[in-house]
Design a protein around this motif. Structure first.
Motif, PDB file in Angstrom:
ATOM      1  N   GLU A  12      44.212  24.493  42.734  1.00 53.08           N
ATOM      2  CA  GLU A  12      43.284  25.432  43.372  1.00 53.08           C
ATOM      3  C   GLU A  12      42.549  26.153  42.265  1.00 53.08           C
ATOM      4  N   GLU A  13      41.242  26.214  42.396  1.00 58.15           N
ATOM      5  CA  GLU A  13      40.413  26.847  41.376  1.00 58.15           C
ATOM      6  C   GLU A  13      39.387  27.731  42.071  1.00 58.15           C
ATOM      7  N   THR A  14      39.189  28.937  41.540  1.00 56.94           N
ATOM      8  CA  THR A  14      38.230  29.884  42.106  1.00 56.94           C
ATOM      9  C   THR A  14      37.251  30.318  41.029  1.00 56.94           C
ATOM     10  N   TRP A  15      35.974  30.379  41.400  1.00 57.73           N
ATOM     11  CA  TRP A  15      34.922  30.881  40.519  1.00 57.73           C
ATOM     12  C   TRP A  15      34.194  31.997  41.248  1.00 57.73           C
ATOM     13  N   THR A  16      33.861  33.059  40.520  1.00 61.08           N
ATOM     14  CA  THR A  16      33.178  34.214  41.092  1.00 61.08           C
ATOM     15  C   THR A  16      31.906  34.488  40.299  1.00 61.08           C
ATOM     16  N   TRP A  17      30.839  34.820  41.019  1.00 61.21           N
ATOM     17  CA  TRP A  17      29.569  35.181  40.401  1.00 61.21           C
ATOM     18  C   TRP A  17      29.317  36.658  40.666  1.00 61.21           C
ATOM     19  N   GLN A  18      29.458  37.473  39.642  1.00 63.24           N
ATOM     20  CA  GLN A  18      29.247  38.914  39.788  1.00 63.24           C
ATOM     21  C   GLN A  18      27.811  39.230  40.172  1.00 63.24           C
ATOM     22  N   ASP A  19      26.873  38.430  39.658  1.00 62.00           N
ATOM     23  CA  ASP A  19      25.450  38.652  39.984  1.00 62.00           C
ATOM     24  C   ASP A  19      25.030  37.926  41.264  1.00 62.00           C
ATOM     25  N   GLN A  20      25.963  37.206  41.884  1.00 59.17           N
ATOM     26  CA  GLN A  20      25.739  36.470  43.134  1.00 59.17           C
ATOM     27  C   GLN A  20      24.642  35.412  43.010  1.00 59.17           C
ATOM     28  N   VAL A  21      24.528  34.811  41.828  1.00 54.45           N
ATOM     29  CA  VAL A  21      23.542  33.749  41.608  1.00 54.45           C
ATOM     30  C   VAL A  21      24.250  32.572  40.946  1.00 54.45           C
ATOM     31  N   TRP A  22      24.194  31.407  41.612  1.00 55.63           N
ATOM     32  CA  TRP A  22      24.774  30.176  41.069  1.00 55.63           C
ATOM     33  C   TRP A  22      23.616  29.296  40.636  1.00 55.63           C
ATOM     34  N   SER A  23      23.541  28.983  39.360  1.00 51.65           N
ATOM     35  CA  SER A  23      22.437  28.180  38.843  1.00 51.65           C
ATOM     36  C   SER A  23      22.867  26.734  38.636  1.00 51.65           C
ATOM     37  N   GLN A  24      21.873  25.842  38.633  1.00 50.84           N
ATOM     38  CA  GLN A  24      22.146  24.410  38.484  1.00 50.84           C
ATOM     39  C   GLN A  24      22.792  24.063  37.155  1.00 50.84           C
TER      40      GLN A  24
END
Length: 142
Positions: A12-24
């Motif tokens: 199980e792996e979790t990633w979080t974006w503090q700026d709420q932007v996922w880039s390519q």
């Protein structure tokens, strides 16, 4: 590669974006070791997004690399809302959370190390409103 929920958690792996932007160019990857070719697994993806996310879905591209070096690429539309813009999943405090199956029943055809990579695959270089992504690979229920 596949993920899911069930009995035994393989990874199980979790990633979080503090700026709420996922880039390519922000590819997320997991690596796991397949020790048998008979156990059935499932892979699930849990996505948390802002209630203000401006799309009905999120396209993602995944690449699975087998121990032999073979690669399989696929593009999947993760449906986040019903027709009419009603969010699937549960929304609370301006955040919506949905769990989607990526692969419901699979076995590893080869023994060894697999890697699985995921990136957004939208018509824009970055996707605003993505807060957290969790991928889980578990043993499937019989």
């Amino acid at each position: 590669m596949l993920l899911g929920c069930g009995n035994t958690v393989l990874i199980e792996e979790t990633w979080t974006w503090q700026d709420q932007v996922w880039s390519q160019d922000d590819a997320k990857q997991i690596t796991l070791e397949a020790t048998d070719t008979t156990t059935v697994y499932r892979m699930d993806l849990q996505l948390e997004h802002a209630e203000t996310y401006k799309y009905q879905n999120l396209y993602v591209k995944t690449v699975t690399r087998f121990p032999s070096g073979k690669e399989v690429t696929s593009v999947t539309s993760l449906e986040l809302a019903k027709r009419g813009g009603i969010w699937d999943g549960k929304c609370r405090c301006a955040t919506c959370r949905i769990t989607l199956p990526l692969q419901q029943r699979f076995t590893f055809p080869e023994l060894g190390t697999y890697s699985w990579t995921i990136v957004p695959y939208m018509r824009t270089d970055s996707v605003a409103g993505i807060k957290r992504l969790t991928v889980t690979c578990t043993q499937a229920e019989p």
